[in-house]
Scaffold this motif. Structure first.
Motif, PDB file in Angstrom:
ATOM      1  N   GLY A 139       4.120  -4.786   2.785  1.00 20.42           N
ATOM      2  CA  GLY A 139       3.824  -3.726   3.740  1.00 20.42           C
ATOM      3  C   GLY A 139       3.456  -2.420   3.083  1.00 20.42           C
ATOM      4  N   VAL A 140       3.717  -1.325   3.793  1.00 20.07           N
ATOM      5  CA  VAL A 140       3.396   0.016   3.322  1.00 20.07           C
ATOM      6  C   VAL A 140       4.659   0.721   2.854  1.00 20.07           C
ATOM      7  N   LEU A 141       4.569   1.353   1.698  1.00 19.48           N
ATOM      8  CA  LEU A 141       5.611   2.245   1.184  1.00 19.48           C
ATOM      9  C   LEU A 141       5.160   3.657   1.517  1.00 19.48           C
ATOM     10  N   SER A 142       5.869   4.298   2.428  1.00 20.07           N
ATOM     11  CA  SER A 142       5.428   5.550   3.038  1.00 20.07           C
ATOM     12  C   SER A 142       6.286   6.712   2.544  1.00 20.07           C
ATOM     13  N   VAL A 143       5.665   7.661   1.844  1.00 20.71           N
ATOM     14  CA  VAL A 143       6.386   8.828   1.331  1.00 20.71           C
ATOM     15  C   VAL A 143       6.843   9.687   2.505  1.00 20.71           C
ATOM     16  N   GLU A 144       8.139   9.971   2.545  1.00 19.07           N
ATOM     17  CA  GLU A 144       8.692  10.904   3.535  1.00 19.07           C
ATOM     18  C   GLU A 144       9.063  12.178   2.784  1.00 19.07           C
ATOM     19  N   HIS A 145       8.255  13.190   2.938  1.00 20.78           N
ATOM     20  CA  HIS A 145       8.378  14.422   2.146  1.00 20.78           C
ATOM     21  C   HIS A 145       9.312  15.399   2.867  1.00 20.78           C
ATOM     22  N   ILE A 188       2.206   0.200  -7.976  1.00 25.08           N
ATOM     23  CA  ILE A 188       1.694  -0.649  -6.891  1.00 25.08           C
ATOM     24  C   ILE A 188       0.464  -1.405  -7.372  1.00 25.08           C
ATOM     25  N   VAL A 189       0.494  -2.703  -7.180  1.00 22.28           N
ATOM     26  CA  VAL A 189      -0.579  -3.584  -7.659  1.00 22.28           C
ATOM     27  C   VAL A 189      -1.649  -3.696  -6.579  1.00 22.28           C
ATOM     28  N   LYS A 209       0.843  -1.182   0.000  1.00 22.09           N
ATOM     29  CA  LYS A 209       0.000   0.000   0.000  1.00 22.09           C
ATOM     30  C   LYS A 209       0.887   1.244   0.000  1.00 22.09           C
ATOM     31  N   LEU A 210       0.348   2.358  -0.488  1.00 22.90           N
ATOM     32  CA  LEU A 210       1.075   3.616  -0.550  1.00 22.90           C
ATOM     33  C   LEU A 210       0.554   4.561   0.533  1.00 22.90           C
ATOM     34  N   GLY A 211       1.480   5.068   1.334  1.00 21.72           N
ATOM     35  CA  GLY A 211       1.118   6.013   2.383  1.00 21.72           C
ATOM     36  C   GLY A 211       2.103   7.162   2.440  1.00 21.72           C
ATOM     37  N   PHE A 212       1.980   7.973   3.489  1.00 23.40           N
ATOM     38  CA  PHE A 212       2.997   8.999   3.725  1.00 23.40           C
ATOM     39  C   PHE A 212       3.140   9.271   5.214  1.00 23.40           C
ATOM     40  N   GLN A 267      -3.394   5.354   0.786  1.00 21.42           N
ATOM     41  CA  GLN A 267      -4.006   4.196   1.439  1.00 21.42           C
ATOM     42  C   GLN A 267      -3.576   4.015   2.886  1.00 21.42           C
ATOM     43  N   ALA A 268      -2.561   4.765   3.324  1.00 24.79           N
ATOM     44  CA  ALA A 268      -2.004   4.552   4.660  1.00 24.79           C
ATOM     45  C   ALA A 268      -1.340   5.827   5.155  1.00 24.79           C
ATOM     46  N   LEU A 269      -1.177   5.916   6.466  1.00 25.26           N
ATOM     47  CA  LEU A 269      -0.417   6.995   7.089  1.00 25.26           C
ATOM     48  C   LEU A 269       0.539   6.417   8.117  1.00 25.26           C
ATOM     49  N   GLU A 270       1.772   6.905   8.075  1.00 18.59           N
ATOM     50  CA  GLU A 270       2.769   6.675   9.124  1.00 18.59           C
ATOM     51  C   GLU A 270       2.712   7.920  10.004  1.00 18.59           C
ATOM     52  N   VAL A 271       2.283   7.781  11.253  1.00 21.44           N
ATOM     53  CA  VAL A 271       1.883   8.937  12.049  1.00 21.44           C
ATOM     54  C   VAL A 271       3.001   9.382  12.994  1.00 21.44           C
ATOM     55  N   ALA A 272       3.326  10.678  12.912  1.00 19.54           N
ATOM     56  CA  ALA A 272       4.382  11.274  13.729  1.00 19.54           C
ATOM     57  C   ALA A 272       3.927  11.430  15.174  1.00 19.54           C
ATOM     58  N   THR A 273       4.823  11.098  16.111  1.00 19.84           N
ATOM     59  CA  THR A 273       4.458  11.066  17.533  1.00 19.84           C
ATOM     60  C   THR A 273       5.517  11.702  18.419  1.00 19.84           C
ATOM     61  N   TRP A 274       6.204  12.741  17.914  1.00 19.15           N
ATOM     62  CA  TRP A 274       7.131  13.447  18.794  1.00 19.15           C
ATOM     63  C   TRP A 274       6.362  14.085  19.949  1.00 19.15           C
TER      64      TRP A 274
END
Length: 306
Positions: free
Chosen positions: A271-277, A304-305, A2-5, A28-35
């Motif tokens: 897994g998830v491929l998460s864009v880090e901008h 991504i299939v 899945k594609l996330g960021f 499709q997904a989020l990697e969530v920042a938790t500082w």
């Protein structure tokens, strides 16, 4: 796959707004920042307050992600777990544990962080320090069904002379950290400027890569001739300004994304491929950051299939 960021690129937006935008724009997904929400640094986003987290908050966040058709791929707290100041190191370790506790309540399998480095010690001394202080974190996570994933970012700005500040930047170090029980949050952009082939480095380790990040890098060979591999010295005002390369969103640098995604699929990655901008061209305000995320989506989504 899945594609996330990673949500850290939008530190001033609440998670509710980010999730709504992501769902509307085909992510499709989020990697969530938790500082921790100290407000001391712009990039330290606190989209989930893991220090004050319970089942009620977990239910609210699960409902938010379900509403927008998203997966919460990982919690993200990238800090120096070998910080030279021992009280600060303990604070960081405590926050990693709070992330693990929140991940368990949310049903999220991964917490992302760094190995880090004490810049006053040699690499050999840092390895010995890591082998003493980091296994308890891995054990704490494992007991709660969570894996700690390490991004292979160099973090050269953490070292006073621009040397690696995160001892996870090469396959040699990956194998060492795997022996401690960590997993890899693979990011090809760092390998590119180090002179490591991102695809060849990836192939043998896909089974230890449950989550990946998508960031590109753009190299200026003429500037490298002037400054050398280690970058600016006398003219470096910003510790992160190496001067001969910069990060870009996927599609605007020199990473071969077709080959990277193909190697992930070939190795069985699901897994998830998460864009880090972190692109300076498509940054600076909310509108341009979102435009950068749209560029990344147009680059990666066709690969991504479903």
């Amino acid at each position: 796959m899945k594609l996330g960021f990673l949500t850290a690129c939008l530190p001033r937006l609440p998670l509710e707004d980010i999730a709504a935008w992501a769902g509307e724009h085909g992510y499709q997904a989020l990697e969530v920042a938790t500082w921790p929400s100290t407000g001391s640094r712009d990039f330290e986003a606190a989209h989930i307050d893991v220090a004050h987290f319970g089942e009620g908050e977990a239910e609210r966040i699960r409902a938010l992600f379900d509403r927008h058709g998203l997966v919460l791929s990982a919690l993200a707290y990238y800090e120096n777990n070998l910080h030279p100041h021992e009280p600060r190191r303990r604070e960081i370790a405590d926050h990693v544990r709070r992330n693990v506790d929140a991940a368990r309540l949310l049903g999220v399998p991964y917490v992302g962080t760094f190995i880090g480095r004490d810049p006053g010690l040699s690499v050999k001394e840092n390895v010995a320090l890591a082998e003493r202080v980091l296994p308890p974190l891995v054990e704490y996570a494992g007991e709660r069904g969570v894996k700690l994933i390490i991004e292979n970012c160099v973090m050269e700005g953490w070292h006073p002379d621009g040397y690696p500040g995160n001892l996870a930047y090469s396959p040699e170090l990956w194998e060492w950290m795997f022996s401690l029980g960590f997993y890899l949050n693979y990011d090809p952009s760092h390998l590119l400027w180090l002179g490591i082939d991102p695809v060849e480095a990836l192939r043998p380790y896909v089974d230890r890569i449950p989550h990946a990040q998508a960031k590109d890098a753009q190299i200026d060979p003429r500037a490298r001739v002037r400054y050398g591999f280690f970058g600016r010295t006398l003219s470096r005002q910003d510790p992160w300004d190496v001067g001969w390369w910069r990060y870009r969103v996927p599609g605007l640098g020199q990473v071969d994304w077709r080959a990277v995604v193909d190697a992930l699929y070939e190795g069985g990655f699901g897994g998830v491929l998460s864009v880090e901008h972190e692109d300076p061209v498509w940054g600076g305000d909310e509108t341009r950051v979102k435009q950068g995320l749209e560029i990344a989506h147009r680059t990666l989504r066709p690969l991504i299939v479903d």
